[in-house]
Design an enzyme around this catalytic site. Structure first.
Site, PDB file in Angstrom:
ATOM      1  CD1 TRP A 369       6.949   2.028  -1.605  1.00 30.85           C
ATOM      2  CD2 TRP A 369       8.639   0.679  -0.186  1.00 30.85           C
ATOM      3  NE1 TRP A 369       6.285   2.059   0.348  1.00 30.85           N
ATOM      4  CE2 TRP A 369       7.492   1.484   0.628  1.00 30.85           C
ATOM      5  CE3 TRP A 369       9.913   0.488   0.680  1.00 30.85           C
ATOM      6  CZ2 TRP A 369       7.481   1.811   2.239  1.00 30.85           C
ATOM      7  CZ3 TRP A 369       9.930   0.661   1.800  1.00 30.85           C
ATOM      8  CH2 TRP A 369       8.296   1.534   3.467  1.00 30.85           C
ATOM      9  CG  ASP A 370       3.733  -0.183  -1.225  1.00 36.75           C
ATOM     10  OD1 ASP A 370       1.916  -0.390  -0.010  1.00 36.75           O
ATOM     11  OD2 ASP A 370       3.770   0.659  -2.170  1.00 36.75           O
ATOM     12  CD  GLU A 502       4.699   8.426   1.005  1.00 36.18           C
ATOM     13  OE1 GLU A 502       3.644   8.783   1.434  1.00 36.18           O
ATOM     14  OE2 GLU A 502       5.343   7.740  -0.027  1.00 36.18           O
ATOM     15  CD  GLN A 578       4.499   4.525   4.972  1.00 43.68           C
ATOM     16  OE1 GLN A 578       3.357   5.348   4.469  1.00 43.68           O
ATOM     17  NE2 GLN A 578       4.923   3.651   4.232  1.00 43.68           N
TER      18      GLN A 578
END
Length: 629
Positions: A369-370, A502, A578
């Site tokens: 997805w980055d 995650e 994150q």
């Protein structure tokens, strides 16, 4: 000049300007993904922004003198120079053109899209081609190195203090994607003969040193006769295909052999040019013959003309950029970031970009997805043609996404969390420890949002009809079949997912996932409305009213007592790995009050692990610029 991340981001307000090659410009909030070249310092210069390039610039407007700028011409914001190379080879710069790339001083070159390995089992990973650029002079000291991101060249300077010098210039040609070039310019200004000793680490040459650059374990290379003793050619197939039925890609390489020594008479100056050409079965039927033919073709070209066309192409790319006035540190981060990204993409080779670019096997070279969430939004504003290939990569892999959805008894397109060559799920299985491939589903919404962003930025209705609609409608159909209606609340939930954080594992109602899905559904419905005068039989069964109904009644976790968003149902203040909730603000720009926006950022900044990824500090300025300024 040192700047704390928080201060650096805040200092951008009012000093960050987007320069568009299409004539646009202005101050905008952008999330800057800084690939800082650690251990390097900028050369002093009189200005702190990229030099403007006239719109008419082309190769004919350049001359050979522009290829090697004098010291006073070097710009602290786009030339990184030092007296020696960084001790950690991982901090060496990248040389690439979107087709092929290498991390200098490493033993690997990679071609984007060429992988070896079985899905998530081996797993599929970038197939290593032994680097042909591991060339060093061994009997003369290295005295200076410089990466020029404006010209996309890397230079080493050698001098022995006795009037003997050498300059090595390396670049991946921007126009000719199959070509990498190493120039070696030597001179002996002394009164006696001199011999320079060279070390070339290349496993397929009798003169090459295999100790630091062994044969590839990913490609079955065999030597190919060229009829020319100064050339070394190899070719072969990848060792393992990504799926039992996918193509066994063939790779061909042809390179100029490097001598073990160069003898210079007194007063002699000599320039030598070493070319490496690549070809694969993705573009040619016979990669070996193609690589040799390409080498022959470029060998007949003027070396000066080759570099002029390369420099001109990069200068055209720099017409669009970000100028930072008054902060060299931030300017260097911005320019090196753009250089790194541009080195990994090109508009005629749609194989996406992984978080580590294409010069390394970081993250196995997989696309996450980055690409759509972290790299694409700002890059699209600067280079829409290059950014277009990110979406082309997804479009070409829709059949694999449809198959994955079908295997889960769902509709639409279920894109993999980690994608490589074919578009099947390639997340390393690792005995079932890695659950992202089955649970981190927000990527489906992320891709749809990126598609609608492209339409909003370009207004390209034809593209929306023929391409963007496939990504948006496929995502809408997937989520329509994946959500669950809570009969008590009347709101829609999304259960058993993994959020961007995650470390949370499998949760219910990830706030980012739910908000991204609602956003994507609204965008899909708007797309259907925009295209309501377009007749397409495949769209007849699409129920945009249901998309709107789900999006309008999506459950978004919110705590009225603390006036902030919990990361997911049952979140109880655990540390996070994150940015997650912060992403509601940027890039989603999800509606909320200034108070809630501030609370979310302040709270999760304290909860983010110090060694986590994309911490709240890095998204704070873009977020607050939207809600507060």
């Amino acid at each position: 000049m040192g700047v704390e991340p928080r201060d650096a981001m805040r200092s951008l307000k009012g000093c960050l300007e987007v320069r568009s090659g299409r004539g646009g410009g202005g101050v905008v909030p952008l999330l800057l993904v800084a690939f800082v070249l650690a251990g390097w310092c900028g050369v002093a210069a009189s200005s702190t922004h990229l030099k403007e390039v006239e719109a008419s610039l082309d190769a004919s407007s350049l001359d050979a003198s522009s290829l090697t700028p004098s010291l006073h011409e070097l710009n602290a914001c786009n030339v990184f120079a030092a007296g020696q190379e960084p001790p950690d080879p991982n901090n060496m710069p990248v040389v690439g053109n979107g087709y092929a790339a290498t991390l200098l001083a490493s033993n690997a070159t990679f071609i984007n899209g060429v992988y070896s390995g079985l899905k998530g089992s081996t797993p599929s990973h970038r197939a290593r081609i032994p680097s042909t650029l591991l060339v060093n002079l061994t009997n003369i000291p290295l005295t200076a190195v410089a990466l020029d991101v404006e010209r996309a060249t890397y230079t080493r300077r050698y001098e022995n203090g006795e009037h003997v010098s050498a300059r090595q210039v390396i670049y991946a040609h921007r126009v000719h994607r199959s070509l990498m070039v190493m120039e070696l310019h030597t001179s002996n200004d002394g009164g006696s003969p001199s011999t320079l000793q060279l070390s070339w680490a290349y496993p397929y040459s009798a003169a090459g040193n295999r100790s630091s650059n062994g044969p590839s374990l990913d490609i079955h290379f065999e030597e190919v006769p060229t009829g020319n003793p100064s050339l070394v050619a190899t070719a072969g197939p990848i060792v393992q295909t990504e799926t039992p039925s996918s193509s066994q890609v063939q790779v061909g390489v042809c390179t100029t052999s490097v001598p073990s020594s160069i003898s210079l008479a007194p007063g002699e100056r000599r320039s030598m040019f070493f070319l490496t050409t690549f070809s694969t079965s993705l573009e040619e039927e016979d990669p070996a013959a193609s690589a040799i033919a390409l080498h022959d073709r470029f060998s007949r070209s003027s070396p000066t003309a080759l570099r002029l066309s390369h420099v001109a192409a990069w200068r055209r790319l720099w017409r669009s950029g970000i100028e930072v006035r008054g902060n060299v540190t931030v300017a260097q981060s911005v320019n090196s970031s753009l250089y790194e990204i541009i080195s990994s993409v090109r508009d005629d080779w749609p194989f996406g970009i992984s978080p580590g670019g294409i010069a390394t096997n970081a993250y196995n070279g997989h696309v996450f997805w980055d690409m759509e969430t972290w790299i694409y939004p700002s890059f699209m504003l600067l280079h829409p043609i290059l950014a277009h290939q990110f979406l082309d990569y997804r479009l070409e892999r829709i059949p694999a996404a449809q198959q994955k959805a079908s295997l889960h008894a769902l509709n639409g397109t279920m894109f993999p969390w980690e994608s490589a060559f074919t578009g099947v799920e390639c997340t390393p299985w690792d005995g079932g420890k890695n659950t992202e491939g089955e649970l981190e589903l927000h990527i489906v919404a992320d891709i749809a949002i990126a598609a609608f962003q492209f339409y909003r930025a370009t207004g390209d209705r034809t593209w929306l009809i023929n391409n963007g609609s496939k990504l948006l409608f496929g995502a809408a159909e997937f989520w329509s079949s994946r959500v669950e209606l809570n009969s008590t609340s009347g709101l829609y939930s999304i259960l058993s997912v993994q959020p961007p954080d995650e470390s949370a594992g499998c949760v219910n109602n990830s706030v980012y996932t739910n908000a991204a899905v609602a956003t994507a559904l609204f965008m899909a419905a708007e797309t259907k409305s925009i295209l309501n005068d377009t007749h397409n039989p495949e769209w007849a069964s699409l129920d945009e009213e249901r998309w709107i109904e789900i999006a309008s009644n999506m459950y978004i976790p919110f705590d009225e007592a603390t006036m902030l968003h919990p990361e997911y149902d049952g979140y109880n203040g655990e540390n996070i790995n994150q940015a997650d909730v912060a992403l509601l603000q940027y890039p989603l720009q999800y509606p909320m009050s200034k108070t809630v926006a501030t609370n979310d950022l302040s709270y999760y900044e304290e909860k983010t692990r110090k060694n986590g990824y994309f911490t709240g500090t890095l998204v704070e300025w873009p977020c607050m610029s939207h809600y507060c300024f």
